[in-house]
Design an enzyme around this catalytic site. Structure first.
Site, PDB file in Angstrom:
ATOM      1  CE1 TYR A  98      62.873  -4.521 133.885  1.00  0.00           C
ATOM      2  CE2 TYR A  98      62.266  -3.689 131.718  1.00  0.00           C
ATOM      3  CZ  TYR A  98      61.979  -3.863 133.062  1.00  0.00           C
ATOM      4  OH  TYR A  98      60.802  -3.369 133.577  1.00  0.00           O
ATOM      5  CD  GLU A 140      57.959  -2.517 132.220  1.00  0.00           C
ATOM      6  OE1 GLU A 140      58.882  -2.471 131.371  1.00  0.00           O
ATOM      7  OE2 GLU A 140      58.177  -2.648 133.437  1.00  0.00           O
TER       8      GLU A 140
END
Length: 395
Positions: A98, A140
């Site tokens: 990310y 996640e």
């Protein structure tokens, strides 16, 4: 939620950012893959990159998330986030990626919007990004913990123990772990990611629904060959090369379009290869002796193109309160109706929960018909094979 400082800036700039998102995401992916070519080679779907679907899906998700933050600042668009998180977990996405995405996404924003990206605008959209990214990272992490695996470590080698040609362009593969351990349970409707090595040295990944009920000693996936331009790299490889005794890398099961518990009435509507998650749901219902009201709708080109056709008839026939409704473009001598699905012809019970899977035009048509017939929007759920282009995170 957005800070008091960021919210008005995002509201004021969302139209301009939204209008430029397609160009922003195009430049984002170009910069990302130039810097990290291994991501395109081994993680991202090269077909979806080539046809632009992944770019459009990313643009839609960013715009939808920002819009949701403004429309309902006290809540998160969890339906959309959950769908993305399950896809990411099945691919083995890790939290450090990310940061890489952030770097290249914001470089693309500045590149496209130029001087319009003031420090205030940059800070506000930085908030949007990290609100979405941190929510996904958290979801996640929970999915990895649930599977009892380290972050991103979701794949294991599995052997193909059976292969069946279901139609001219569809094959099913039965899998078990090479180390002999049980395949493990899953929720009917979930999918796995399959990674294969291709001739150019890449390792591409695709998701395939588990098309038989949990609780069996093996898993089954059903794969339709993807023709056209670009051709489906993994489906083509599996059709042309995967044989009994071969090994492929398979992830743990993920996916949030799953059979709900309880006894409420169900509508399972599919088209083409979208029948695969429905088969697992029906197999589970039949195996467990369910007496739920289950209305099954399937659309296909013809009887010969309908994968697992006889199995579908058998499973619905095993349900005391099951009914099957077929539409074929070319019905031949079958009792299927010709043309497109028309849910207004169905006598659906009150309180029905609908699950849809198939091409987007099919799902939009069926959803529209259900809403027109009085089914609540919150009771209609869907699964998209590939990037989710159904913008706005509708369920």
């Amino acid at each position: 939620m957005l800070s008091e400082q960021a919210a008005p800036v995002v509201r004021a700039t969302l139209p301009a950012v939204g209008a430029a998102l397609d160009e922003i995401t195009e430049r984002f992916y170009a910069g990302l893959f130039a810097d990290r070519p291994e991501l395109l080679r081994d993680l991202f779907n090269r077909g979806n990159q080539a046809n632009g679907d992944q770019r459009r899906a990313l643009a839609g998700s960013i715009a939808a998330f920002a819009g949701a933050l403004l429309a309902s600042p006290e809540t998160r668009p969890d339906v959309m986030l959950s769908r993305i998180a399950h896809k990411h977990a099945s691919l083995g996405v890790t939290s450090d990626q990310y940061k890489v995405v952030h770097e290249h996404l914001f470089a693309a924003i500045v590149d496209v919007l130029g001087e319009a990206v003031t420090p205030e605008v940059a800070q506000a959209w930085d908030e949007v990004y990290w609100l979405m990214a941190n929510a996904l990272i958290s979801l996640e992490a929970g999915l990895y913990a649930e599977k009892r695996v380290a972050e991103g470590d979701v794949r294991r080698p599995m052997e193909i123990v059976e292969r069946h040609e279901e139609t001219a362009d569809t094959a099913s593969f039965v899998l078990h772990h090479t180390d002999g351990r049980p395949t493990g349970s899953f929720r009917p409707g979930q999918y796995v990611s399959v990674r294969v090595g291709l001739p150019d040295g890449s390792r591409q990944i695709r998701q395939y629904s588990l098309s038989a009920a949990p609780g069996r000693p093996q898993w089954r996936i059903t794969v339709k060959r993807v023709d056209g331009e670009p051709v489906g790299e993994v489906s083509t490889w599996l059709h042309d090369h995967a044989r009994v005794g071969d090994t492929v890398e398979v992830s743990a099961p993920f996916g949030d379009l799953v059979l709900p518990e309880g006894e409420g009435p169900l509508l399972l509507a599919s088209a083409g290869i979208g029948s695969t998650p429905m088969l697992a749901m029906l197999d589970h219902l039949a195996t467990t002796g369910s007496r739920r009201s289950v209305t099954v709708v399937h659309a296909d080109r013809s009887p010969a193109d309908h994968a697992h056709r006889e199995e579908l008839h058998r499973l619905v026939g095993a349900l005391p309160n099951g009914s099957l409704h077929l539409w074929y473009e070319q019905p031949g001598t079958t009792d299927a109706r010709p043309g497109r699905v028309d849910v207004s012809t169905l006598d659906l019970p009150a309180g029905v929960t609908a699950y849809l899977c198939g091409p987007l035009p099919f799902m939009r048509q069926v959803r529209g018909g259900l809403l027109a017939g009085g089914v609540a929007a919150s009771a209609v759920h869907y699964e998209v094979f590939g990037p989710d282009l159904w913008l706005g995170g509708e369920n």
